[in-house]
Design an enzyme around this catalytic site. Sequence first.
Site, PDB file in Angstrom:
ATOM      1  N   ARG A 261       0.847  -1.198   0.000  1.00 13.30           N
ATOM      2  CA  ARG A 261       0.000   0.000   0.000  1.00 13.30           C
ATOM      3  C   ARG A 261       0.881   1.245   0.000  1.00 13.30           C
ATOM      4  NH1 ARG A 261      -4.731  -1.687   4.411  1.00 13.30           N
ATOM      5  NH2 ARG A 261      -5.241  -3.684   3.408  1.00 13.30           N
ATOM      6  N   ARG A 276       2.317   1.062  10.313  1.00 13.37           N
ATOM      7  CA  ARG A 276       1.809   1.435   8.999  1.00 13.37           C
ATOM      8  C   ARG A 276       2.956   1.361   7.992  1.00 13.37           C
ATOM      9  NH1 ARG A 276      -2.982   3.724   7.819  1.00 13.37           N
ATOM     10  NH2 ARG A 276      -3.313   4.282   9.984  1.00 13.37           N
ATOM     11  N   GLU A 348      -6.364  -0.421  15.908  1.00 18.23           N
ATOM     12  CA  GLU A 348      -7.012  -1.352  14.975  1.00 18.23           C
ATOM     13  C   GLU A 348      -6.042  -2.401  14.451  1.00 18.23           C
ATOM     14  OE1 GLU A 348      -7.744  -2.646  10.950  1.00 18.23           O
ATOM     15  OE2 GLU A 348      -7.341  -0.501  10.953  1.00 18.23           O
ATOM     16  N   SER A 351     -10.228  -5.516  10.372  1.00 17.75           N
ATOM     17  CA  SER A 351     -11.559  -5.058   9.958  1.00 17.75           C
ATOM     18  C   SER A 351     -12.266  -6.228   9.305  1.00 17.75           C
ATOM     19  CB  SER A 351     -11.456  -3.898   8.962  1.00 17.75           C
ATOM     20  OG  SER A 351     -11.081  -2.711   9.608  1.00 17.75           O
ATOM     21  N   ARG A 390       1.005  -5.992  12.609  1.00 20.67           N
ATOM     22  CA  ARG A 390       0.382  -5.330  13.760  1.00 20.67           C
ATOM     23  C   ARG A 390       0.224  -6.298  14.929  1.00 20.67           C
ATOM     24  NH1 ARG A 390      -3.775  -0.545  12.012  1.00 20.67           N
ATOM     25  NH2 ARG A 390      -2.443   0.377  10.407  1.00 20.67           N
TER      26      ARG A 390
END
Length: 426
Positions: A261, A276, A348, A351, A390
């Site tokens: 990403r 990230r 987070e 999801s 993460r």
Amino acid sequence: MHDIRLIRENPTAFDAALARRGSPACASELVALDERRRAVATEAQTAQARRNEASKAIGAAKASKDEATATALMAEVGALKERLPALEAEERSLTEQLDTLLAGIPNLPADDVPEGTDESGNVEEKRWGTPRAFDFEAREHADFGPAIGMDFAAAAAISGARFTALKGSMARLHRALGQYMIDRQTSIGGYTEVMPPLLVRDEAIFGTGQLPKFAEDLFQTTDGRWLIPTAEVSLTNLVRDQILDPSDLPIRFTALTPCFRSEAGSAGRDTRGFIRQHQFEKVELVAIVAPEDSEAEHIKMLEDAEAILEALEIPYRRMLLCTGDMGFGARKTWDLEVWLPGQNAYREISSISNTGDFQARRMNARYRPEGEKGTRFVHTLNGSGLAVGRTLVAVLENYQQADGSVTVPEVLKPYMAGIKRLEVVS
């Protein structure tokens, strides 16, 4: 992708659902464009039918030696022949305009999704585990990670910011996490493991909703392919352009893959550490189900992700996202947020989204219900089970020791070749 027929039938309800997401009303524009398109299509069909009818009548007129009628009919056919290409081109143009508008509209939220404009409107539904009471000041992973094998500097020298090299037992722990997750999801969760392509075409990225709106968040190769931002793209598109037998459903796929990403929309966020990254690994969960089963499947997928955190004994909370914080393709999303003692906050880590038939329409993925002649669109769901990087951060921070070492969670020890602790090496 939305069904223009449903928008025509109830434009007010469509606009009201969009308003819940903070999106502007657009039903009247869509319906007006669709009416123009259908009018042009009808005119083209009528012209084609008249052309065929007149062409046949020419022969009859000539056979009866009615030259005047034959001449008039030939002139009419000639005019229709010239007019038809323009009508067909206009219909194509209007169809493209309509499809482009529809492709840029987010999914409509489910009725039970709470309203809100941003993450402050999310609703906490559950907490699991008690944060550990440290007898020393807990630190962030970015502060003690380099001493046990997390090399930010070397990776930055090679690739730039937001890349990390993991070394020694740190690399082994990262690998152990991914292996444990994929083993659990295949053996207990009932998912079929897939090793999917990491490079995909425009159609695949469009099918899951990243194109055309989010191109800047992706990496593209020189030959026009895209590096997957998540294995959701590859796994969900495995059923594109197919008509499935109901006996094949549900289909559950999982994959442990690298993800890429650009993070173009997150400038300045989480620039420190391993949270990230431009490149990371994730265990993806994807389900393709009949519409009546999607809500139950959503709960199952959520529990499959939660089971990983519970096995690792890491505290987390479950958040139901509000209308303003959901992703573009989701109609309902739960986030799992893991406790990071170094930040003294929940962050987070997964999801889990139900997209309804939104992606299936973009991919033309259907099934034929038993006893019915027609087909219906399947429902697709996706989620992280979990993001490996993460989760590594969560393990490091929750299992850190006063001397800078990190103990290995019990469930991961079979994957660690006897390593029970990540020791300080520098």
